[in-house]
Design a protein around this motif. Structure first.
Motif, PDB file in Angstrom:
ATOM      1  N   LEU A   1       0.835  -1.198   0.000  1.00  0.00           N
ATOM      2  CA  LEU A   1       0.000   0.000   0.000  1.00  0.00           C
ATOM      3  C   LEU A   1       0.876   1.257   0.000  1.00  0.00           C
ATOM      4  N   GLU A   2       0.492   2.184  -0.875  1.00  0.00           N
ATOM      5  CA  GLU A   2       1.180   3.473  -0.950  1.00  0.00           C
ATOM      6  C   GLU A   2       0.405   4.471  -0.085  1.00  0.00           C
ATOM      7  N   ILE A   3       1.069   5.056   0.899  1.00  0.00           N
ATOM      8  CA  ILE A   3       0.384   5.964   1.826  1.00  0.00           C
ATOM      9  C   ILE A   3       0.990   7.354   1.721  1.00  0.00           C
ATOM     10  N   SER A   4       0.138   8.292   1.342  1.00  0.00           N
ATOM     11  CA  SER A   4       0.548   9.697   1.330  1.00  0.00           C
ATOM     12  C   SER A   4      -0.442  10.564   2.095  1.00  0.00           C
ATOM     13  N   ARG A   5      -1.608   9.980   2.440  1.00  0.00           N
ATOM     14  CA  ARG A   5      -2.663  10.720   3.134  1.00  0.00           C
ATOM     15  C   ARG A   5      -2.509  10.538   4.652  1.00  0.00           C
ATOM     16  N   PHE A   6      -1.522  11.157   5.225  1.00  0.00           N
ATOM     17  CA  PHE A   6      -1.320  11.067   6.669  1.00  0.00           C
ATOM     18  C   PHE A   6      -2.234  12.060   7.387  1.00  0.00           C
ATOM     19  N   ASN A   7      -2.751  11.621   8.542  1.00  0.00           N
ATOM     20  CA  ASN A   7      -3.577  12.476   9.402  1.00  0.00           C
ATOM     21  C   ASN A   7      -4.816  13.012   8.676  1.00  0.00           C
ATOM     22  N   GLN A   8      -5.300  12.259   7.699  1.00  0.00           N
ATOM     23  CA  GLN A   8      -6.530  12.607   6.994  1.00  0.00           C
ATOM     24  C   GLN A   8      -7.556  11.496   7.241  1.00  0.00           C
ATOM     25  N   GLU A   9      -8.719  11.871   7.684  1.00  0.00           N
ATOM     26  CA  GLU A   9      -9.732  10.870   8.029  1.00  0.00           C
ATOM     27  C   GLU A   9     -10.341  10.239   6.777  1.00  0.00           C
ATOM     28  N   LEU A  10     -10.544   8.941   6.856  1.00  0.00           N
ATOM     29  CA  LEU A  10     -11.240   8.197   5.822  1.00  0.00           C
ATOM     30  C   LEU A  10     -12.094   7.136   6.497  1.00  0.00           C
ATOM     31  N   LEU A  11     -13.017   6.572   5.753  1.00  0.00           N
ATOM     32  CA  LEU A  11     -13.935   5.583   6.310  1.00  0.00           C
ATOM     33  C   LEU A  11     -13.472   4.184   5.937  1.00  0.00           C
TER      34      LEU A  11
END
Length: 804
Positions: free
Chosen positions: A21-31
């Motif tokens: 998994l590529e993660i760039s959305r740190f500290n951003q809420e998702l469901l």
């Protein structure tokens, strides 16, 4: 590796069978929410295809070389602009970490982690569900788990992962053995969804709507610690889809974006068309709320993924036994906005509806039969079912009080309305009006409360209050699950599976329908070539046709009329059911345990042989018996007697009767109830002949004594209830069991069993109870009625319908 770009970009490593998994959305809420993509197929276990898990608002947070997937605790918050106030609440309550990942690569602020272990877990709690239903102890076998690529996809607003999960265990239970090819190895597919949450700061952002106890909605609730201490700390929002008018100033306008539900193409015709027709009823309610074409129903496109959050889905699910259907939703826990509606419809229900119609009006002659009426009733039920379950996914709970307003809501549980047609003195049954054919008046009220647009500058709370005030003035009613249950329930008009405005009058009518149906029952109720033993499956719903109206009428006894009143709204708060009405209910209920109403006509008994080899019946669908392979003529009467006695001698109901009479001596009390039962069981003399009616009378006596002993020895029961039960037993002993068997000799069993002087077994039971109440004789295992609710399936799943 193969790159899959999307909301969460990932890479498929085919050589290692891994997902990175590529993660760039740190500290951003998702469901995040899990789903069961491929089920187990047992209604009793509940692991159905399409079952939704719980929603979680999560975010990726980095700490050194690790990334944590942390869930925000939205049950406790501060609706405040003060960041320090919000921080104080956030740090006061625990969070949940759903996963931890080691960073294996990094580039320009984007990191790469091995996401495979997270996806190969039992995310839907299948192990727990199997254990809770006592089907064995299972565990994940990692060597038999793998990622499932056909349903692992990335979309612009959501990313979907799926995995094949295998559980292994020992000593699997009967439900597993029934549906799994090798019961010690249970393989299913579990799905993981990561969804972009709506932007709450956008100009057209969804606006939460306050819940009112009278509005008829599910919702979310939380503690708001920013509330002034003079106001409630608990806040509630209703659950609903986002719906906006293109022209807010117009009385009727097209929506900016309609609510579209997609039908599973796996549902065959004519079932599919019936389901789509029923689903479309909701457009009537949205039109009444000021929208044009706001609710639409389409067939799921061939290239659409049913797990995609963009598709509200009506799914056709198969099980090994008939079972409940569900309306569930994926909801934003922050606001109550419904993001995806998901309906699960069990495929076997329609067969049971057809079976009921077959027993009521079917007649299979040698050359065939006209099944049009039965088929049309089954399809009419499907239309109502589709509307009902979709209603849950729109935010609506059950309204079990709607039947008193001429079937005002599809959110009620509808019993088929059977009409008696007098055909020149020969009564016949008609199913022409079995089910409603449109949305109800209450449903329009509920949709208006949840979805109606109010003009700019309007006071929304005042406008919502007007909607409620208007429906109260019109006499519409709303009461839900806890009010409708027969065990302990008290409302005289709020019931599951009943019809009419008067529960007692309808019970009398239903008993008449039952009498006509049983008198007309013969071998023509099944097609030529069908095993005669199969007549029993048709007989079951006819013989127990009164079961749900009994559950309704019994709530009149000790009943309390009430509403979800708020101060100042003018609604009735509470009112005890009038004494005369309660006594009418008691009289009608006594009629349901009258031997002449329970005896099976001898011609019917001669029609049902034991099962042929290899053609065993489903034990859920036939009467329980004590006679081995032969049909037990006392099995159905015992089931009917147990039903009525269990409800009448309910400890909570008995306690209410005592309390009501203490406040008003004119009201019937528990003593009057016990006296009526004693008179029914012992007041009628036996015929002196060894016949079916006498055996039912004796059976009623046994069950009443067992029931009273059970009440009298139940430590959790009100002491006054136990006292009345004890006094009843003593009265039975003194008044009806005065003979002494040691002084009388009987030449035949017939004389012994039918003598009114002989105390026999019942005297022994009461004497044992007197000598040692804590070791009172154990009651005979009750023969209960075959599975019935919801006039289709068997297992009672709390609400019958669920909502997440």
């Amino acid at each position: 590796m193969e790159k899959r770009p999307g909301f969460l970009t990932f890479y498929w490593d085919a050589k290692k069978g891994k997902i990175w998994l590529e993660i760039s959305r740190f500290n951003q809420e998702l469901l995040y929410y899990p789903t069961l993509a491929q089920g187990v197929g047992s209604n009793d276990i509940g692991l159905d295809r399409g079952r939704l898990g719980q929603e979680h608002v999560v975010q990726f947070q980095r700490s050194g070389n690790r990334v944590l997937l942390i869930e925000t605790n939205y049950g406790y918050r501060a609706l405040s602009l003060d960041s320090l106030e919000r921080r104080a609440v956030a740090e006061s309550f625990a969070q949940s970490v759903h996963g931890g990942f080691e960073i294996v690569a990094e580039e320009n602020g984007t990191v790469l982690v091995d996401f495979t272990p997270f996806l190969l877990q039992d995310a839907v709690g299948a192990i727990q569900a199997i254990a809770q239903t006592r089907q064995g102890t299972f565990r994940i076998d990692p060597n038999r788990c793998a990622l499932y690529l056909p349903h692992t996809k990335a979309f612009p607003q959501n990313t979907e992962f799926e995995a094949t999960i295998t559980l292994t265990g020992d000593a699997p239970g009967p439900y597993l053995r029934e549906v799994v090819p090798t019961p010690t190895i249970v393989t299913m597919r579990q799905h993981h969804s990561f969804v972009q949450l709506p932007d709450l700061t956008a100009p057209d952002a969804y606006k939460p709507r306050i819940m009112d106890s009278r509005s008829g909605y599910f919702g979310i609730d939380f503690f708001d610690y920013a509330s002034p201490f003079s106001q409630p700390i608990s806040k509630r929002y209703i659950a609903r889809h986002k719906l906006q008018k293109k022209d807010p100033s117009a009385a009727i306008s097209d929506p900016v974006e309609p609510i579209v539900y997609y039908m599973d193409p796996g549902a065959p015709e004519p079932i599919r068309s019936a389901l789509m027709d029923g689903a479309k009823w909701w457009n009537q309610a949205f039109e009444a709320a000021g929208y044009r074409n706001a609710f639409q129903v389409k067939l799921l496109p061939p290239d659409a993924d049913p797990m995609d959050v963009r598709y509200n889905l009506v799914q056709w699910v198969h099980r090994s036994t008939r079972g409940w259907s569900y309306g569930a939703s994926i909801t934003d826990p922050r606001t109550g906005q419904i993001l995806k509606g998901k309906v699960t419809l069990g495929s076997l229900r329609v067969r049971q509806d057809y079976l009921i119609a077959q027993g009521l009006v079917g007649s299979f002659d040698t050359n065939g039969a006209d099944t049009t009426e039965a088929v049309q009733m089954a399809l009419a039920r499907l239309r109502q079912l589709a509307a009902h379950e979709i209603g849950h996914t729109l935010g609506l709970p059950h309204n079990y009080a709607a039947s008193v307003n001429s079937r005002a809501s599809v959110m009620d549980y509808p019993h088929p309305q059977v009409d008696i047609v007098d055909n020149a003195g020969n009564p016949k049954l008609s199913l022409a009006n079995a089910y409603t054919t449109e949305i109800g008046e209450w449903d329009k009220v509920a949709i208006a409360y949840g979805y109606q647009h109010f003009p700019k500058g309007a006071n929304e709370k005042a406008e919502l209050d007007k909607i409620i005030t208007n429906y109260i003035r019109r006499g519409l009613k709303y009461l839900s699950d806890q009010d409708g249950r027969p065990e302990g329930g008290a409302h005289p008009q709020t019931h599951l599976w009943d019809n009419g405005t008067d529960a007692v009058a309808e019970l009398n009518r239903v008993m008449q329908i039952r009498h006509i149906a049983l008198n007309q029952f013969n071998e023509k109720k099944i097609p030529v070539g069908t095993p005669m033993a199969n007549l029993e499956e048709v007989l079951v719903p006819l013989y127990m046709f009164h079961r749900y109206q009994v559950e309704a009428a019994v709530k009149v006894l000790g009943g309390l009329d009430y509403t979800y009143a708020t101060r100042g709204d003018g609604q009735l708060v509470t009112q005890v059911v009038p004494a005369q009405t309660q006594r009418q209910a008691l009289s009608s209920l006594m009629n349901t345990i009258l031997p002449t109403n329970l005896v099976l006509p001898e011609p019917i008994l001669k029609l049902i042989p034991p099962r042929a080899y290899g053609f065993n019946a489903n034990p859920r669908e036939v009467f329980k018996r004590r006679t081995g392979i032969t049909f037990d003529p006392l099995g159905p009467p015992e089931a009917a007697i147990n039903l009525t006695l269990r409800l009448l001698l309910n400890p909570e109901r008995c306690a209410r009767l005592i309390n009501q009479q203490a406040l008003d001596p004119q009201q019937p009390g528990m003593s009057e109830l016990v006296s009526a039962l004693m008179g029914q069981a012992f007041g009628m003399r036996l015929t002196g002949q060894y016949n079916h009616s006498d055996q039912i009378q004796l059976l009623l006596r046994h069950k009443l004594v067992e029931g009273l002993i059970g009440l009298a020895t139940n430590k959790d029961t009100d002491a006054r209830v136990r006292e009345v039960a004890h006094n009843g037993l003593m009265a039975i002993k003194k008044k009806y069991l005065r003979g002494r068997s040691t002084e009388v000799e009987y030449k035949t069993e017939l004389q012994y069993r039918t003598s009114n002087r002989n105390p026999g077994y019942l005297h022994w039971m009461i004497r044992q109870y007197e000598q040692n109440p804590q070791q009172a004789p154990v009651a005979t295992t009750a023969l209960v009625a075959p599975d019935g609710a919801p006039i289709d399936p068997g297992q009672e799943w709390l609400d019958g319908c669920s909502w997440h």
